[in-house]
Design an enzyme around this catalytic site. Sequence first.
Site, mmCIF file in Angstrom:
data_model
loop_
_atom_site.group_PDB
_atom_site.id
_atom_site.type_symbol
_atom_site.label_atom_id
_atom_site.label_comp_id
_atom_site.label_asym_id
_atom_site.label_seq_id
_atom_site.Cartn_x
_atom_site.Cartn_y
_atom_site.Cartn_z
ATOM 1 N N VAL A 175 7.702 48.402 -8.543
ATOM 2 C CA VAL A 175 6.955 48.769 -7.023
ATOM 3 C C VAL A 175 5.615 48.745 -6.984
ATOM 4 O O VAL A 175 5.070 49.268 -8.089
ATOM 5 C CB VAL A 175 7.506 50.168 -6.870
ATOM 6 N N HIS A 176 5.055 48.088 -6.272
ATOM 7 C CA HIS A 176 3.552 48.162 -6.309
ATOM 8 C C HIS A 176 2.792 48.150 -4.696
ATOM 9 O O HIS A 176 1.671 48.212 -4.714
ATOM 10 C CB HIS A 176 3.069 46.838 -6.948
#
Length: 381
Positions: free
Chosen positions: A209-210
């Site tokens: 997740v970014h």
Amino acid sequence: MPTPPLPQRSVAIVLGTRPELVKLAHLVRLLGPAAHLVHTGQHYDADLSGRFLTELGLPEPTLLEGVGGKPRAVQISAALTQLDALFAAEPPLAVVVQGDTNASLAGALAANSRGIPLVHVEAGLRSHDRAMPEEHNRIVIDQLADVLCAATEDNRDLLRAEGVPSGRVAVTGNTVVEAVQEHLPAAEERAALLAAHGVTADRYVLATVHRPENTDDPAALRAILSELAALAADLPVLFAVHPRTKARLEAAGLGHLLAVLTPLPPLGYGEFLALARHAAVLVSDSGGVQEETTVLGRPLVVVRRSTERPEAMDSGFAELVAPGRAIGRAVRRRLAEGEAGLRRLTAAPSPFGDGLASQRIVALLGAMASGQQPGRLSVAA
């Protein structure tokens, strides 16, 4: 397709992030001395970008200054100023940019201002979500580009619908296909990596997740991590922690949600591919992972409000969900398909091409160097 006789350092390849390094690596190697790699420094550090340069066998780039970690407008303006000076001192025959990053937009604007032919790799992607800065970037780059390398027929059709002349568009496939094929470790090395991480093939989840829509919203980030933690009650969840995500976790006081997960430091490209190849399901908000899983034959749950890669959904590899309980439900549906579901995806072709995209792009560059005018180029897809 033979490499064209291009002069040394005649093609400026402008990039600024690790995904761009991955997707343009094979093109750089095919061009050889003709390639002048320019890194804006949008995502640059010795541990990550330096590691990727070495792992991908790329030459040391010309590195710009004062770009990384700055707001979007500052990144673009700082990179544009330096690129303009670079192109004035050493005009290339063509400039190549990839995707939709701030670095790509700066490279496109610099090429346009100097009247240098611009080649856009991965043209025609559209999320139709104006809240995404990348959507603005890719639309502007496509309008400026002289040669638009579309990954799929759908991308080509979107460009035509926007009024881009068909003679400027070539369907090349996506360079990610050859990147995965080239850098996926051999079976023995993959088995060793899985053992080192204490997991069994087809019996773990791999998550990343970014994106700001997930990391900059504490409620969204909490919802995602809570769902991953719930999944960890049934099987291991490996969570590759992006530096941006780590900082947001700490700022929001959510670090405790990692307790039942298996946090991983940033991974090299080959190591990530090895873990992705044998994950039962992946959970990610990455655009590149949406493409890579179609080559690896793995199911993916995409945690985003929109995507510019609907081909991954339409071909059955991926499912788009919002942060929250939909994540767990989607993952469990994929797990319930078991070995039969994995076999189906392994046998399905990637919608992103046949692994010859970089060769086709080199052929286009060779035609340009031989005097063929942009807008009259063709390539066999």
